[in-house]
Motif scaffolding. Structure first.
Motif, PDB file in Angstrom:
ATOM      1  N   ARG A  57      48.668  39.762  38.124  1.00 57.38           N
ATOM      2  CA  ARG A  57      49.674  39.087  38.952  1.00 57.38           C
ATOM      3  C   ARG A  57      51.103  39.422  38.525  1.00 57.38           C
ATOM      4  O   ARG A  57      52.039  39.199  39.286  1.00 57.38           O
ATOM      5  N   SER A  58      51.290  39.980  37.344  1.00 56.45           N
ATOM      6  CA  SER A  58      52.628  40.403  36.932  1.00 56.45           C
ATOM      7  C   SER A  58      53.016  41.724  37.609  1.00 56.45           C
ATOM      8  O   SER A  58      54.179  42.105  37.596  1.00 56.45           O
ATOM      9  N   PHE A  59      52.051  42.410  38.210  1.00 54.70           N
ATOM     10  CA  PHE A  59      52.312  43.664  38.911  1.00 54.70           C
ATOM     11  C   PHE A  59      52.419  43.497  40.418  1.00 54.70           C
ATOM     12  O   PHE A  59      53.062  44.306  41.089  1.00 54.70           O
ATOM     13  N   THR A  60      51.742  42.493  40.971  1.00 54.83           N
ATOM     14  CA  THR A  60      51.726  42.324  42.426  1.00 54.83           C
ATOM     15  C   THR A  60      51.489  40.866  42.797  1.00 54.83           C
ATOM     16  O   THR A  60      50.844  40.125  42.036  1.00 54.83           O
ATOM     17  N   THR A  61      52.002  40.485  43.946  1.00 54.28           N
ATOM     18  CA  THR A  61      51.743  39.141  44.459  1.00 54.28           C
ATOM     19  C   THR A  61      50.586  39.152  45.452  1.00 54.28           C
ATOM     20  O   THR A  61      50.205  38.104  45.959  1.00 54.28           O
ATOM     21  N   ARG A  62      50.042  40.329  45.735  1.00 54.01           N
ATOM     22  CA  ARG A  62      48.902  40.416  46.650  1.00 54.01           C
ATOM     23  C   ARG A  62      47.712  39.684  46.042  1.00 54.01           C
ATOM     24  O   ARG A  62      47.512  39.724  44.832  1.00 54.01           O
ATOM     25  N   PRO A  63      46.917  39.025  46.842  1.00 55.10           N
ATOM     26  CA  PRO A  63      45.796  38.248  46.309  1.00 55.10           C
ATOM     27  C   PRO A  63      44.703  39.138  45.732  1.00 55.10           C
ATOM     28  O   PRO A  63      44.509  40.272  46.167  1.00 55.10           O
ATOM     29  N   ILE A  64      44.011  38.610  44.739  1.00 58.21           N
ATOM     30  CA  ILE A  64      42.850  39.287  44.167  1.00 58.21           C
ATOM     31  C   ILE A  64      41.679  39.012  45.106  1.00 58.21           C
ATOM     32  O   ILE A  64      41.377  37.854  45.396  1.00 58.21           O
ATOM     33  N   PRO A  65      41.036  40.060  45.612  1.00 61.13           N
ATOM     34  CA  PRO A  65      39.939  39.820  46.551  1.00 61.13           C
ATOM     35  C   PRO A  65      38.743  39.175  45.853  1.00 61.13           C
ATOM     36  O   PRO A  65      38.539  39.376  44.651  1.00 61.13           O
ATOM     37  N   PRO A  66      37.940  38.409  46.602  1.00 59.19           N
ATOM     38  CA  PRO A  66      36.749  37.810  45.998  1.00 59.19           C
ATOM     39  C   PRO A  66      35.740  38.887  45.611  1.00 59.19           C
ATOM     40  O   PRO A  66      35.777  40.000  46.160  1.00 59.19           O
TER      41      PRO A  66
END
Length: 135
Positions: A57-66
């Motif tokens: 999350r420090s690299f991107t705000t895109r969600p982590i997929p399930p």
């Protein structure tokens, strides 16, 4: 500088993921490993960075997929059909899922797909170079 590939993957349990990747044939590079990330090496030019969710999350705000989602599949070559089978078996025995798709046996090409503990898809494959014409 040699061109290399560093694949970054978010993982829920870094220690479990490191153990999984070691079991299927990767080695750890301690130079790029700490309590938030681990560099796992497949070859001189291919490495996988396992990142804790917080580090990711420090690299991107895109969600982590399930883990039930397929965002990409990675394929690595093995020396033989037996090595493909051994990698798939090790995946299933070390927190991953073996044979998430049907075995692909085309005679001169053989592959088996697996998922790591976080659902990232890996395909182990072997190809008989003698079966393909030289370019």
């Amino acid at each position: 500088m040699t061109k290399t590939i560093f694949i970054s993957l978010p993982v829920a349990d870094l220690d479990k993921s490191v153990a999984f990747y070691k079991a299927i044939g990767f080695t750890n590079n301690p130079q790029f490993t700490d309590d938030t990330a681990a560099c796992m090496v497949w070859s001189e030019t291919i490495s996988v960075m396992l990142l804790t969710h917080a580090k990711w999350r420090s690299f991107t705000t895109r969600p982590i997929p399930p883990s039930t989602s397929s965002e990409v599949a990675f394929n690595v070559t093995c020396e033989s059909r037996e090595a493909v089978d051994a990698m798939n078996q090790a995946a299933g025995a070390n927190g991953g899922t073996a044979d998430i798709n049907p075995v692909q046996d085309h005679g001169s090409m053989y592959g088996r797909d697996m998922a790591d503990p976080d659902g990232h898809i890996w395909g182990a494959m072997w190809m008989d170079p003698a079966a393909f014409p030289a370019v």
